[in-house]
Scaffold this active site. Structure first.
Site, short mmCIF file in Angstrom:
data_model
loop_
_atom_site.label_atom_id
_atom_site.label_comp_id
_atom_site.label_asym_id
_atom_site.label_seq_id
_atom_site.Cartn_x
_atom_site.Cartn_y
_atom_site.Cartn_z
N ASP A 251 -5.44 3.24 -8.26
CA ASP A 251 -4.71 2.45 -7.26
C ASP A 251 -3.78 3.28 -6.38
OD1 ASP A 251 -5.96 0.21 -8.36
OD2 ASP A 251 -4.34 -0.07 -9.82
N LYS B 195 -6.85 5.01 -2.54
CA LYS B 195 -8.10 5.74 -2.22
C LYS B 195 -8.92 4.99 -1.17
CE LYS B 195 -9.24 5.53 -6.52
NZ LYS B 195 -8.01 4.94 -7.10
N GLY B 196 -8.90 3.64 -1.27
CA GLY B 196 -9.66 2.82 -0.32
C GLY B 196 -9.19 3.07 1.10
N ASN C 158 -14.88 -2.09 -12.04
CA ASN C 158 -13.49 -2.02 -12.52
C ASN C 158 -12.60 -1.56 -11.38
OD1 ASN C 158 -14.83 0.46 -12.64
ND2 ASN C 158 -13.78 1.18 -14.46
N HIS D 2 -10.70 -1.37 -4.42
CA HIS D 2 -10.23 -0.54 -3.30
C HIS D 2 -9.97 -1.44 -2.10
CE1 HIS D 2 -12.27 3.28 -5.10
NE2 HIS D 2 -11.45 2.68 -5.94
N THR D 3 -8.75 -1.37 -1.60
CA THR D 3 -8.34 -2.25 -0.51
C THR D 3 -8.34 -1.50 0.82
OG1 THR D 3 -6.81 -3.12 -2.14
CG2 THR D 3 -6.61 -3.99 0.10
N GLN E 199 -10.85 4.93 -9.84
CA GLN E 199 -9.85 5.21 -10.89
C GLN E 199 -9.07 6.49 -10.53
OE1 GLN E 199 -13.32 4.35 -12.34
NE2 GLN E 199 -12.54 2.36 -11.84
N THR F 296 -10.56 5.05 -18.77
CA THR F 296 -11.82 4.38 -18.46
C THR F 296 -12.95 5.24 -19.04
OG1 THR F 296 -13.09 3.24 -16.75
CG2 THR F 296 -12.15 5.41 -16.15
N ARG G 152 -3.51 -8.31 -12.45
CA ARG G 152 -2.41 -8.02 -13.40
C ARG G 152 -1.30 -7.26 -12.69
NH1 ARG G 152 -5.43 -4.89 -18.07
NH2 ARG G 152 -6.62 -4.16 -16.27
N ARG H 209 1.16 -4.30 -12.04
CA ARG H 209 1.11 -2.88 -12.35
C ARG H 209 2.48 -2.41 -12.82
NH1 ARG H 209 -1.82 -1.66 -6.64
NH2 ARG H 209 -3.91 -2.34 -7.18
N GLY I 262 2.00 2.63 5.42
CA GLY I 262 1.70 1.20 5.44
C GLY I 262 0.24 1.01 5.10
P1 GDP Z 1 -7.18 2.22 -4.66
O1 GDP Z 1 -7.74 1.55 -5.86
O2 GDP Z 1 -6.78 3.63 -4.91
O3 GDP Z 1 -8.09 2.09 -3.46
O4 GDP Z 1 -5.85 1.43 -4.29
P2 GDP Z 1 -5.67 -0.18 -4.25
O5 GDP Z 1 -6.34 -0.69 -3.04
O6 GDP Z 1 -6.03 -0.78 -5.55
O7 GDP Z 1 -4.09 -0.29 -4.16
C1 GDP Z 1 -3.37 0.22 -3.10
C2 GDP Z 1 -2.64 -0.93 -2.40
O8 GDP Z 1 -1.65 -0.42 -1.54
C3 GDP Z 1 -3.54 -1.78 -1.52
O9 GDP Z 1 -3.07 -3.09 -1.50
C4 GDP Z 1 -3.39 -1.13 -0.15
O10 GDP Z 1 -3.65 -2.03 0.92
C5 GDP Z 1 -1.94 -0.72 -0.17
N1 GDP Z 1 -1.60 0.50 0.57
C6 GDP Z 1 -2.32 1.63 0.75
N2 GDP Z 1 -1.60 2.56 1.40
C7 GDP Z 1 -0.38 2.03 1.62
C8 GDP Z 1 0.84 2.51 2.19
O11 GDP Z 1 0.96 3.63 2.64
N3 GDP Z 1 1.90 1.64 2.21
C9 GDP Z 1 1.83 0.38 1.71
N4 GDP Z 1 2.92 -0.37 1.77
N5 GDP Z 1 0.71 -0.10 1.15
C10 GDP Z 1 -0.37 0.71 1.10
P1 IMO Z 2 -9.22 1.90 -8.85
O1 IMO Z 2 -10.52 2.52 -8.45
C1 IMO Z 2 -6.30 1.15 -12.01
C2 IMO Z 2 -7.85 0.85 -16.11
C3 IMO Z 2 -7.76 -0.49 -16.81
C4 IMO Z 2 -7.58 -0.03 -18.24
C5 IMO Z 2 -8.49 1.19 -18.30
C6 IMO Z 2 -9.87 0.93 -18.88
O2 IMO Z 2 -8.92 0.62 -8.15
O3 IMO Z 2 -8.11 2.89 -8.82
P2 IMO Z 2 -12.03 -0.24 -17.91
O4 IMO Z 2 -12.27 -1.66 -17.46
O5 IMO Z 2 -12.30 0.77 -16.87
O6 IMO Z 2 -12.73 0.07 -19.21
O7 IMO Z 2 -10.45 -0.19 -18.24
O8 IMO Z 2 -8.61 1.66 -16.98
N1 IMO Z 2 -8.54 0.83 -14.80
C7 IMO Z 2 -7.91 0.95 -13.61
N2 IMO Z 2 -6.61 1.01 -13.31
N3 IMO Z 2 -7.22 1.26 -11.04
C8 IMO Z 2 -8.53 1.22 -11.31
O9 IMO Z 2 -9.48 1.46 -10.38
C9 IMO Z 2 -8.94 1.03 -12.65
N4 IMO Z 2 -10.14 0.92 -13.27
C10 IMO Z 2 -9.88 0.82 -14.58
O10 IMO Z 2 -6.66 -1.23 -16.34
O11 IMO Z 2 -6.26 0.41 -18.44
MG MG Z 3 -7.43 -0.16 -7.01
#
Ligand code: GDP
Ligand code: IMO
Ligand code: MG
Length: 418
Positions: A13, A16-17, A38, A41-42, A219, A234, A298, A300, A409
């Site tokens: 999280d 990366k998205g 699992n 990516h947003t 991840q 994971t 959930r 974080r 942002g």
């Molecule tokens: P990923 O799994 O690594 O792709 O990340 P996620 O998408 O699960 O979580 C990142 C969250 O932060 C998402 O809701 C994004 O839209 C948001 N986000 C990404 N970059 C920024 C940033 O620079 N600032 C803020 N406020 N939000 C961001």
């Molecule tokens: P992105 O790509 C954050 C965590 C789960 C759990 C552990 C094992 O969005 O960054 P799993 O279902 O993979 O067997 O769960 O890994 N987990 C993540 N946490 N971002 C993710 O993906 C995750 N993918 C799995 O919460 O702790």
């Molecule tokens: Mg994520």
């Protein structure tokens, strides 16, 4: 052309998205190499939020997207994402590896059942069947995407593994698998996905020298099965090493590694996190950063940035440059802290320990810096508040890695390129 890798340096999280979408504008093809749905990516474009679990984030830039052999695919989730994108009027140029393992209903059920049995010792998985699917792959009991295309092959594979699965389901007191229904359902998935399934290994190797290919990690390094906080990890290799095994592209073809790190730390699920802040600061970061899981909804866990962990992650991934995200979330704090070492049994250590018991006893050693306000939405480095710049520079100096992108942002344009 050099292959570019985008990998998570923390517990997932990291953003990366968003970073993948940003770099995807300049490439021809975006590839997922590990993990499954699992991931969450947003990508935010204007006021629209897209959440991807399987589809590489580059799809919004209209690029060719590939799901490599190292990914585990839940066909239903994939079909839903294809429908969602088509519903939004987007063209999809997708190829899915015929060698990618398939997540079956019994994988999802066993994921849940194992977690229940573990009780308060559970991992806190996403319950998407990821662990059981990768276990089957290694145990040589997997069903692969290519198997869904051939009635005979699927029948034979299922006849081979289902007696074992039925026994396990019985042991866990789970519902008996309806074998006929399973066979028909997955054959139907195969029919629907047929046009996307192919040999991605030959395809990627045929384009890697002429086209620009981006590998999108899911991840993060600290969730890696080998390098993370095992067993609270994971079941795949999100690190750059996973790109080669997860796509069939040799290591020499990956020339640029972009590590994505949040300006603070988050973790979802169980397991140690030395810089976790359980009080006001943790809540501030969670609230301001909107730290709710993209996949499971959930909360974080949040805390300060951890340089011991980041340095370890930079080493393993061979990080050339860092994209530092969510700097804006630290806006408005009087002071910010950076964990520069751990204190363990009265001694300072700079290495990320392999033993969980040791890591649990590690106390962060902090450097404190003055805070700032107003980083939010900035598009130029010069426009950042002085103290925010000092924070970025401190991180870069400490890690000995250039910070090439600062994100202020969630939107595409809220990005500073240095
Ligand atoms: P990923 O799994 O690594 O792709 O990340 P996620 O998408 O699960 O979580 C990142 C969250 O932060 C998402 O809701 C994004 O839209 C948001 N986000 C990404 N970059 C920024 C940033 O620079 N600032 C803020 N406020 N939000 C961001
Ligand atoms: P992105 O790509 C954050 C965590 C789960 C759990 C552990 C094992 O969005 O960054 P799993 O279902 O993979 O067997 O769960 O890994 N987990 C993540 N946490 N971002 C993710 O993906 C995750 N993918 C799995 O919460 O702790
Ligand atoms: Mg994520």
């Amino acid at each position: 052309m050099p292959g570019i890798a985008i990998v998570g340096l923390q517990w997932g999280d990291e953003g990366k998205g968003k970073i993948t979408d940003y770099f995807a504008a300049g490439v021809d093809c975006v590839v997922r190499y590990q993990g499954g749905n699992n991931a969450g990516h947003t990508v935010v474009i204007k006021d629209k939020k897209y959440k991807f679990h399987l589809m590489p984030s580059g799809v919004l830039q209209g690029k060719k997207v590939v799901i490599g052999n190292g990914v585990v695919v839940d066909p239903e989730v994939l079909l839903n994402e294809i429908d969602m994108l088509k519903g939004n009027g987007l063209e999809i140029d997708l190829m899915v590896s015929d060698r990618a393992n398939v997540i079956m209903p019994y994988h999802r059920m066993l994921d849940g059942a194992e977690e229940n049995l573990l009780g308060n010792k559970k991992i806190g998985t996403t319950k998407r069947g990821i662990g059981p699917c990768y276990s089957d792959k290694i145990a040589r009991h997997g069903i692969r995407m290519g198997d869904l295309l051939n009635e005979e092959e699927l029948k034979e594979k299922l006849e081979r593994v289902l007696p074992i699965k039925q026994k396990i389901m019985e042991l866990y007191r789970l519902e008996k698998i309806d074998e006929k229904k399973l066979f028909e359902t997955y054959l139907e998935y195969g029919r629907k996905l047929q046009k996307y399934i192919g040999d991605t290994i030959y395809y990627l190797n045929s384009i890697i020298d002429e086209k620009r290919v981006l590998f999108e990690g899911a991840q993060g390094t600290l969730l890696d099965i080998d390098y993370g906080t095992y067993p609270f990890v994971t079941s795949s290799n999100p690190v750059t090493g996973g790109i080669c095994t997860g796509t069939g592209v040799p290591p020499k073809k990956i020339e640029r590694v972009i590590g994505v790190a949040k300006a603070y730390t988050t973790r979802v699920g169980m397991g140690p996190m030395p810089t976790e802040e359980r009080g006001k600061i943790g809540e501030y970061l969670a609230e301001k950063g909107g730290e709710i899981g993209t996949t499971t909804g959930r909360k974080r866990r949040c805390g300060w940035i951890d340089m011991v962990a980041l340095k370890y992650a930079c080493m393993i991934n061979g990080v050339d440059e860092i994209a530092l995200t969510k700097l804006d979330v630290l806006d408005g704090l009087e002071e910010v802290k950076i964990c520069v070492a751990y204190e363990y049994e009265g001694k300072e250590i700079a290495r990320f320990p392999s033993s969980l018991l040791t890591l649990e006893k590690c106390k962060p050693v902090y450097e404190t810096m003055p805070g700032w306000d107003g980083a939010r939405g900035k598009k130029k480095y010069e426009e950042l508040p002085e103290n925010a710049k000092k924070y970025v520079e401190y991180i870069s100096d400490h890690l000995g890695v250039e910070i090439s992108v600062v994100s202020t942002g969630a939107k595409r344009e809220e990005t500073i390129v240095l």
